[in-house]
Scaffold this active site. Structure first.
Site, PDB file in Angstrom:
ATOM      1  N   HIS A  50      -6.882  13.963  10.121  1.00  0.00           N
ATOM      2  CA  HIS A  50      -6.114  12.429   9.202  1.00  0.00           C
ATOM      3  C   HIS A  50      -5.372  13.020   7.945  1.00  0.00           C
ATOM      4  O   HIS A  50      -4.106  12.332   8.303  1.00  0.00           O
ATOM      5  CB  HIS A  50      -6.528  11.793   8.755  1.00  0.00           C
ATOM      6  CG  HIS A  50      -5.942  10.099   8.903  1.00  0.00           C
ATOM      7  ND1 HIS A  50      -6.736  10.102   7.171  1.00  0.00           N
ATOM      8  CD2 HIS A  50      -5.513   9.095   9.287  1.00  0.00           C
ATOM      9  CE1 HIS A  50      -5.334   8.905   7.155  1.00  0.00           C
ATOM     10  NE2 HIS A  50      -5.188   8.631   8.821  1.00  0.00           N
ATOM     11  N   GLU A  53      -2.109  14.846   9.871  1.00  0.00           N
ATOM     12  CA  GLU A  53      -1.365  13.901  10.440  1.00  0.00           C
ATOM     13  C   GLU A  53      -0.189  13.087   9.417  1.00  0.00           C
ATOM     14  O   GLU A  53       1.067  13.746   9.383  1.00  0.00           O
ATOM     15  CB  GLU A  53      -2.262  13.105  11.196  1.00  0.00           C
ATOM     16  CG  GLU A  53      -1.159  11.441  11.799  1.00  0.00           C
ATOM     17  CD  GLU A  53      -1.626  10.588  11.628  1.00  0.00           C
ATOM     18  OE1 GLU A  53      -0.917   9.462  11.354  1.00  0.00           O
ATOM     19  OE2 GLU A  53      -2.498  10.351  11.208  1.00  0.00           O
ATOM     20  N   HIS A  54      -0.976  12.590   7.982  1.00  0.00           N
ATOM     21  CA  HIS A  54       0.245  12.777   7.310  1.00  0.00           C
ATOM     22  C   HIS A  54       1.039  13.900   7.047  1.00  0.00           C
ATOM     23  O   HIS A  54       2.145  13.492   6.542  1.00  0.00           O
ATOM     24  CB  HIS A  54      -0.945  12.520   6.291  1.00  0.00           C
ATOM     25  CG  HIS A  54      -1.016  10.487   6.387  1.00  0.00           C
ATOM     26  ND1 HIS A  54      -0.884   9.927   5.351  1.00  0.00           N
ATOM     27  CD2 HIS A  54      -2.326  10.878   7.254  1.00  0.00           C
ATOM     28  CE1 HIS A  54      -1.141   8.534   5.546  1.00  0.00           C
ATOM     29  NE2 HIS A  54      -2.435   8.349   6.427  1.00  0.00           N
ATOM     30  N   GLU A 130      -5.650   4.440   1.010  1.00  0.00           N
ATOM     31  CA  GLU A 130      -6.385   3.664   2.272  1.00  0.00           C
ATOM     32  C   GLU A 130      -7.572   3.567   2.427  1.00  0.00           C
ATOM     33  O   GLU A 130      -7.744   2.887   3.205  1.00  0.00           O
ATOM     34  CB  GLU A 130      -5.560   4.698   3.627  1.00  0.00           C
ATOM     35  CG  GLU A 130      -5.641   4.155   5.148  1.00  0.00           C
ATOM     36  CD  GLU A 130      -4.847   5.225   5.741  1.00  0.00           C
ATOM     37  OE1 GLU A 130      -5.240   5.703   7.170  1.00  0.00           O
ATOM     38  OE2 GLU A 130      -4.570   6.446   5.189  1.00  0.00           O
TER      39      GLU A 130
END
Length: 426
Positions: A50, A53-54, A130
């Site tokens: 994750h 991906e960011h 998040e």
């Protein structure tokens, strides 16, 4: 009625390119799917998929993060990405003439990102926010709690976001190593649906990815051993939110079609058994429904509801009794027909959107190695019988136990299940 033209080409390096030509639309949905997600991580790197991906949006050798956004905005395109438990996706939606640009931008991100240390430290803060925001949405967070309750010792039981302590210590070197290991041709597919020519997509993909080399690690599939326990996370909310569920079926299990039909008739809409019995007849909750989730190594069948703290245990028991009723007595022909129609309509209505078409191609390839024709999919559903539904209900529910996760304030109960534990979330 069902089919459009779907074509597939494999580049010399093994990367697959698949397209679906839809001549009557004005857009193209394009996606790069990487067959790697949070289930491929160890506990020591939980969250790296994750984070990467960011970071791929934070600038490349040719483009700044602002350039990436502005180039897509300049042609009215949309670009996004996501990380799931089993794969990671990068996608764009553009007009047909801008497919080369979209693929250029995505390839640049995946192959030439700077992974700058200062940018990484800034993005860690974004991702940790998040994580906190997820915990602030009880109807979402309760599913994360349920995952770890059911599969406490398996990667599928972990949140895709990972562990904050791991995220905090990740370095650019960690991200580059992960990128080199998993972003390789045999684990990547390029998929597109819309008004495009397959030959153009193949040529552009070969231009940007044709020289990509490397082989990824062999994925070790381990069945997820379930734990039928209970966890209650105390939060000062107005309602209690809960998930109860049992181990389901894997993506490759022949029973997955019957389980999907079963889930729809139990909790797939306003006419479903759970909705009618618990909300409409008794007025005990606002939201209640069921879903089935399948992965390569297993799956889960879940009932979700929100209700007042005083009524939570009653709603839970009523929901479980509805599941047991199907296992014991089966379903009616009318229920079966209604559920089949829901599946068929949902499948066909999704064809109005090129993004849904593209995602269907990708998921079919990742899990089954081929694009399953729509006519074949509908045929599997139409073949489900009354006996199939009762049989899979017995398979799922006849053990007499379920896993349970809840978030909110809790009324005192006279009896608590033996495996229960209470966690303070204040």
């Amino acid at each position: 009625m069902f089919e459009t033209e779907v074509r597939e080409t494999t580049l010399d390096n093994g990367l697959r390119v698949v397209s679906e030509f839809v001549p009557y639309v004005q857009s193209v949905s394009l996606g790069l799917r990487v067959d790697a997600g949070s289930r491929d991580e160890s506990d020591e790197e939980a969250g790296i998929s994750h984070v990467l991906e960011h970071m791929l949006f934070k600038g490349t050798e040719r483009r700044t993060a602002r350039d990436i956004a502005e180039e897509m905005d300049a042609v009215g395109g949309q670009i996004d990405a996501f990380t799931s438990k089993e794969y990671t996706g990068y996608g764009a939606r553009v007009l047909p003439e801008h497919v080369p640009l979209a693929l250029d931008v995505i390839a640049d991100m995946l192959r030439h990102s700077l992974l700058d240390e200062k940018e990484l430290e800034l993005e860690k803060g974004v991702i940790l926010e998040e994580y906190r925001s997820m915990e602030d949405v009880p109807e979402e967070y309760v599913h994360e709690v349920f995952n770890r309750v059911l599969w406490p010792n398996h990667p599928l039981g972990r949140s895709v976001i990972g562990f904050p302590e791991v995220i905090s210590r990740l370095t650019p070197v960690d991200l580059r190593n992960y990128l080199r290991a998993y972003y390789v041709p045999e684990r990547m597919i390029c998929v597109a649906a819309g008004n495009l020519q397959h030959e153009q997509l193949v040529a552009e993909t070969a231009r940007w990815f044709g020289d990509l080399e490397g082989r990824g690690p062999v994925r070790k599939l381990e069945p997820a051993a379930p734990q039928l326990a209970t966890e209650r996370v105390h939060r000062p909310l107005e309602q209690s939110h809960f998930c109860l569920g049992v181990p389901g079926v894997s993506e490759g299990d022949p029973d997955r079609w019957a389980v999907r039909v079963l889930s729809l008739l139990l909790g797939g809409g306003m006419s479903s058994r759970l909705f009618q019995e618990i909300r409409e007849k008794r007025g005990l909750c606002y939201n209640i429904g069921s879903e089935t989730i399948s992965y390569r190594e297993g799956g889960m069948f879940i009932v979700y509801a929100d209700t007042s703290p005083q009524q939570m245990d009653e709603v839970r028991e009523l929901a479980w009794q509805e599941l047991l009723k199907v296992a014991e007595h089966g379903i009616t022909a009318a229920e079966l027909t209604r559920a089949k129609n829901q599946v068929r309509a949902g499948t066909l209505l999704s064809l109005d959107d090129t993004g849904s078409r593209m995602n269907r191609l990708a998921r079919s390839l990742l899990y089954h190695g081929r694009v399953i024709p729509l006519q074949e999919l509908v045929g599997y559903v139409e073949a489900v019988t009354l006996e199939d539904c009762q049989r899979v209900a017995q398979r799922l529910f006849s053990g007499g136990q379920f896993a349970f996760a809840a978030i909110g304030p809790f009324a005192k109960t006279r009896k608590r299940r033996a495996a229960s534990r209470v966690v303070s979330g204040d």
